[in-house]
Design a protein around this motif. Structure first.
Motif, PDB file in Angstrom:
ATOM      1  N   PHE A   1       5.197  14.114  -6.999  1.00 15.86           N
ATOM      2  CA  PHE A   1       6.161  13.655  -5.800  1.00 15.86           C
ATOM      3  C   PHE A   1       5.353  14.018  -4.546  1.00 15.86           C
ATOM      4  O   PHE A   1       4.972  13.078  -3.698  1.00 15.86           O
ATOM      5  CB  PHE A   1       7.538  14.328  -5.830  1.00 15.86           C
ATOM      6  N   ALA A   2       4.764  15.232  -4.309  1.00 18.70           N
ATOM      7  CA  ALA A   2       4.102  15.533  -3.161  1.00 18.70           C
ATOM      8  C   ALA A   2       2.669  14.632  -2.978  1.00 18.70           C
ATOM      9  O   ALA A   2       2.554  14.610  -1.761  1.00 18.70           O
ATOM     10  CB  ALA A   2       3.995  17.086  -2.993  1.00 18.70           C
TER      11      ALA A   2
ATOM     12  N   GLY B   1       4.266  -5.196 -21.324  1.00 21.14           N
ATOM     13  CA  GLY B   1       3.872  -4.211 -22.469  1.00 21.14           C
ATOM     14  C   GLY B   1       4.241  -2.662 -22.167  1.00 21.14           C
ATOM     15  O   GLY B   1       5.356  -2.723 -21.853  1.00 21.14           O
ATOM     16  N   PRO B   2       3.330  -2.032 -22.402  1.00 19.78           N
ATOM     17  CA  PRO B   2       3.620  -0.400 -21.941  1.00 19.78           C
ATOM     18  C   PRO B   2       3.978  -0.106 -20.545  1.00 19.78           C
ATOM     19  O   PRO B   2       4.817   0.897 -20.334  1.00 19.78           O
ATOM     20  CB  PRO B   2       2.506   0.390 -22.296  1.00 19.78           C
ATOM     21  N   HIS B   3       4.029  -1.154 -19.479  1.00 17.85           N
ATOM     22  CA  HIS B   3       4.352  -0.909 -18.172  1.00 17.85           C
ATOM     23  C   HIS B   3       5.835  -1.335 -18.092  1.00 17.85           C
ATOM     24  O   HIS B   3       6.192  -1.072 -16.854  1.00 17.85           O
ATOM     25  CB  HIS B   3       3.318  -1.534 -17.153  1.00 17.85           C
ATOM     26  N   GLY B   4       6.671  -1.840 -18.986  1.00 21.38           N
ATOM     27  CA  GLY B   4       7.820  -2.155 -19.011  1.00 21.38           C
ATOM     28  C   GLY B   4       7.931  -3.833 -18.406  1.00 21.38           C
ATOM     29  O   GLY B   4       7.093  -4.653 -18.675  1.00 21.38           O
ATOM     30  N   GLY B   5       8.850  -3.959 -17.618  1.00 22.44           N
ATOM     31  CA  GLY B   5       9.300  -5.293 -16.776  1.00 22.44           C
ATOM     32  C   GLY B   5       8.492  -5.226 -15.584  1.00 22.44           C
ATOM     33  O   GLY B   5       8.186  -4.300 -15.032  1.00 22.44           O
ATOM     34  N   VAL B   6       8.879  -6.640 -15.036  1.00 29.08           N
ATOM     35  CA  VAL B   6       8.307  -6.893 -13.560  1.00 29.08           C
ATOM     36  C   VAL B   6       9.380  -5.855 -12.783  1.00 29.08           C
ATOM     37  O   VAL B   6       8.767  -5.001 -11.680  1.00 29.08           O
ATOM     38  CB  VAL B   6       8.473  -8.114 -13.429  1.00 29.08           C
ATOM     39  N   LEU B   7      10.605  -5.505 -13.091  1.00 34.18           N
ATOM     40  CA  LEU B   7      11.463  -4.712 -12.187  1.00 34.18           C
ATOM     41  C   LEU B   7      11.114  -3.578 -12.353  1.00 34.18           C
ATOM     42  O   LEU B   7      11.318  -2.792 -11.248  1.00 34.18           O
ATOM     43  CB  LEU B   7      12.992  -5.022 -12.810  1.00 34.18           C
ATOM     44  N   ASP B   8      10.583  -3.034 -13.240  1.00 35.54           N
ATOM     45  CA  ASP B   8      10.012  -1.752 -13.288  1.00 35.54           C
ATOM     46  C   ASP B   8       8.761  -1.412 -12.771  1.00 35.54           C
ATOM     47  O   ASP B   8       8.581  -0.167 -11.982  1.00 35.54           O
ATOM     48  CB  ASP B   8       9.674  -1.308 -14.985  1.00 35.54           C
ATOM     49  N   ARG B   9       8.066  -2.378 -12.284  1.00 31.83           N
ATOM     50  CA  ARG B   9       6.899  -2.373 -11.227  1.00 31.83           C
ATOM     51  C   ARG B   9       7.417  -2.397  -9.861  1.00 31.83           C
ATOM     52  O   ARG B   9       6.703  -1.758  -9.019  1.00 31.83           O
ATOM     53  CB  ARG B   9       5.973  -3.364 -11.578  1.00 31.83           C
ATOM     54  N   ILE B  10       8.428  -3.042  -9.741  1.00 32.36           N
ATOM     55  CA  ILE B  10       8.849  -3.339  -8.065  1.00 32.36           C
ATOM     56  C   ILE B  10      10.059  -2.676  -7.673  1.00 32.36           C
ATOM     57  O   ILE B  10      10.510  -2.787  -6.639  1.00 32.36           O
ATOM     58  CB  ILE B  10       8.938  -4.926  -7.775  1.00 32.36           C
ATOM     59  N   ASP B  11      10.766  -1.747  -8.452  1.00 32.78           N
ATOM     60  CA  ASP B  11      11.759  -0.965  -7.909  1.00 32.78           C
ATOM     61  C   ASP B  11      11.581  -0.414  -6.619  1.00 32.78           C
ATOM     62  O   ASP B  11      12.539  -0.430  -5.891  1.00 32.78           O
ATOM     63  CB  ASP B  11      12.344  -0.262  -9.017  1.00 32.78           C
ATOM     64  N   SER B  12      10.546   0.388  -6.641  1.00 36.29           N
ATOM     65  CA  SER B  12      10.333   0.948  -5.275  1.00 36.29           C
ATOM     66  C   SER B  12      10.111  -0.022  -4.223  1.00 36.29           C
ATOM     67  O   SER B  12      10.581   0.416  -3.013  1.00 36.29           O
ATOM     68  CB  SER B  12       8.981   1.918  -5.278  1.00 36.29           C
TER      69      SER B  12
ATOM     70  N   ILE C   1       0.967  -1.225  -0.001  1.00 33.50           N
ATOM     71  CA  ILE C   1       0.008   0.038  -0.045  1.00 33.50           C
ATOM     72  C   ILE C   1       0.903   1.125  -0.075  1.00 33.50           C
ATOM     73  O   ILE C   1       0.693   2.143  -0.861  1.00 33.50           O
ATOM     74  CB  ILE C   1      -0.847   0.062   1.162  1.00 33.50           C
ATOM     75  N   ALA C   2       1.736   1.322   0.717  1.00 32.56           N
ATOM     76  CA  ALA C   2       2.800   2.355   1.097  1.00 32.56           C
ATOM     77  C   ALA C   2       3.372   2.731  -0.391  1.00 32.56           C
ATOM     78  O   ALA C   2       3.525   3.834  -0.548  1.00 32.56           O
ATOM     79  CB  ALA C   2       3.785   2.316   1.975  1.00 32.56           C
ATOM     80  N   VAL C   3       3.869   1.614  -1.000  1.00 33.71           N
ATOM     81  CA  VAL C   3       4.712   1.810  -2.198  1.00 33.71           C
ATOM     82  C   VAL C   3       3.874   2.176  -3.465  1.00 33.71           C
ATOM     83  O   VAL C   3       4.103   3.122  -4.101  1.00 33.71           O
ATOM     84  CB  VAL C   3       5.633   0.766  -2.399  1.00 33.71           C
ATOM     85  N   PHE C   4       2.884   1.139  -3.810  1.00 28.62           N
ATOM     86  CA  PHE C   4       2.161   1.149  -4.816  1.00 28.62           C
ATOM     87  C   PHE C   4       1.373   2.640  -4.781  1.00 28.62           C
ATOM     88  O   PHE C   4       1.268   3.284  -5.935  1.00 28.62           O
ATOM     89  CB  PHE C   4       1.141   0.196  -4.931  1.00 28.62           C
ATOM     90  N   PHE C   5       0.419   2.827  -3.818  1.00 30.61           N
ATOM     91  CA  PHE C   5      -0.333   4.176  -3.853  1.00 30.61           C
ATOM     92  C   PHE C   5       0.777   5.497  -3.854  1.00 30.61           C
ATOM     93  O   PHE C   5       0.238   6.664  -4.152  1.00 30.61           O
ATOM     94  CB  PHE C   5      -1.221   4.303  -2.603  1.00 30.61           C
ATOM     95  N   ASN C   6       1.938   5.379  -3.486  1.00 27.58           N
ATOM     96  CA  ASN C   6       2.654   6.472  -3.946  1.00 27.58           C
ATOM     97  C   ASN C   6       3.094   6.791  -4.971  1.00 27.58           C
ATOM     98  O   ASN C   6       2.926   7.727  -5.470  1.00 27.58           O
ATOM     99  CB  ASN C   6       4.206   6.310  -3.038  1.00 27.58           C
ATOM    100  N   ASP C   7       3.108   5.534  -5.894  1.00 25.77           N
ATOM    101  CA  ASP C   7       3.206   5.461  -7.253  1.00 25.77           C
ATOM    102  C   ASP C   7       2.090   6.170  -8.006  1.00 25.77           C
ATOM    103  O   ASP C   7       2.193   7.010  -8.978  1.00 25.77           O
ATOM    104  CB  ASP C   7       3.770   4.129  -7.913  1.00 25.77           C
ATOM    105  N   ILE C   8       0.903   5.724  -7.629  1.00 25.01           N
ATOM    106  CA  ILE C   8      -0.451   6.003  -8.277  1.00 25.01           C
ATOM    107  C   ILE C   8      -0.717   7.147  -7.766  1.00 25.01           C
ATOM    108  O   ILE C   8      -1.184   8.102  -8.709  1.00 25.01           O
ATOM    109  CB  ILE C   8      -1.440   5.047  -7.565  1.00 25.01           C
ATOM    110  N   GLY C   9      -0.451   7.802  -6.573  1.00 26.72           N
ATOM    111  CA  GLY C   9      -0.736   9.036  -6.274  1.00 26.72           C
ATOM    112  C   GLY C   9       0.216  10.040  -7.096  1.00 26.72           C
ATOM    113  O   GLY C   9      -0.208  11.090  -7.417  1.00 26.72           O
TER     114      GLY C   9
END
Length: 154
Positions: A48-49, A120-131, A14-22
């Motif tokens: 960022f904020a 696809g347009p989201h890149g690879g798995v590492l692009d999603r879990i880097d944070s 929640i902390a990481v994914f919603f940071n990206d989404i927000g």
């Protein structure tokens, strides 16, 4: 028996994914000032904020709700020790951004936009879990420090 680890993992996500989404949503709506154009061209200070605020609000709400229901994620994350939840919920989104920028820097050094095209347009798995990688490491370190009275020697 396994609820604590499940809730702790969900809290981290929640902390990481919603940071990206927000950050994405606020950045798309209000973003004008580029944050690090050579590393991540679309990141803005407004995003960022926004990401920090959304992540903090949702992660602290989740952690306090779980603790209030009598199922704290860890013995240090109880309603009576709300200040640890506040501290960790505040730190995690910043670390998530740091992780994202660190991995983006690595990609830029090698002239890549994404690590792969698996998603696809989201890149690879590492692009999603880097944070998430940076967030998980930080969460573990913080929990160790907090439970040991801020001493890594115990």
């Amino acid at each position: 028996k396994y609820g604590q680890s499940m809730f702790l993992t969900l809290y981290l996500l929640i902390a990481v994914f919603f940071n990206d989404i927000g950050a994405y949503l606020i950045g798309m709506l209000f973003g004008k000032h580029k944050m690090a154009p050579h590393v991540s061209p679309k990141k803005t200070w407004e995003g960022f904020a926004g990401g920090i605020i959304v992540s903090f609000a949702l992660s602290i709400t989740f952690a306090l709700t779980v603790a209030h229901c009598g199922m704290p994620m860890l013995p240090i994350f109880t309603v009576s020790k709300w200040y640890w939840i506040l501290l960790v919920s505040f730190i995690l989104p910043f670390i998530g951004v740091l992780g994202d920028l660190a991995f983006s820097t690595i990609k830029r050094q090698f002239g890549k936009k994404d690590y792969s095209k698996v998603l696809g347009p989201h890149g690879g798995v590492l692009d999603r879990i880097d944070s998430t990688i940076f967030g998980a490491l930080t969460l573990v370190i913080l929990v160790i420090f907090i439970t040991n009275g801020w001493s890594f020697l115990q």
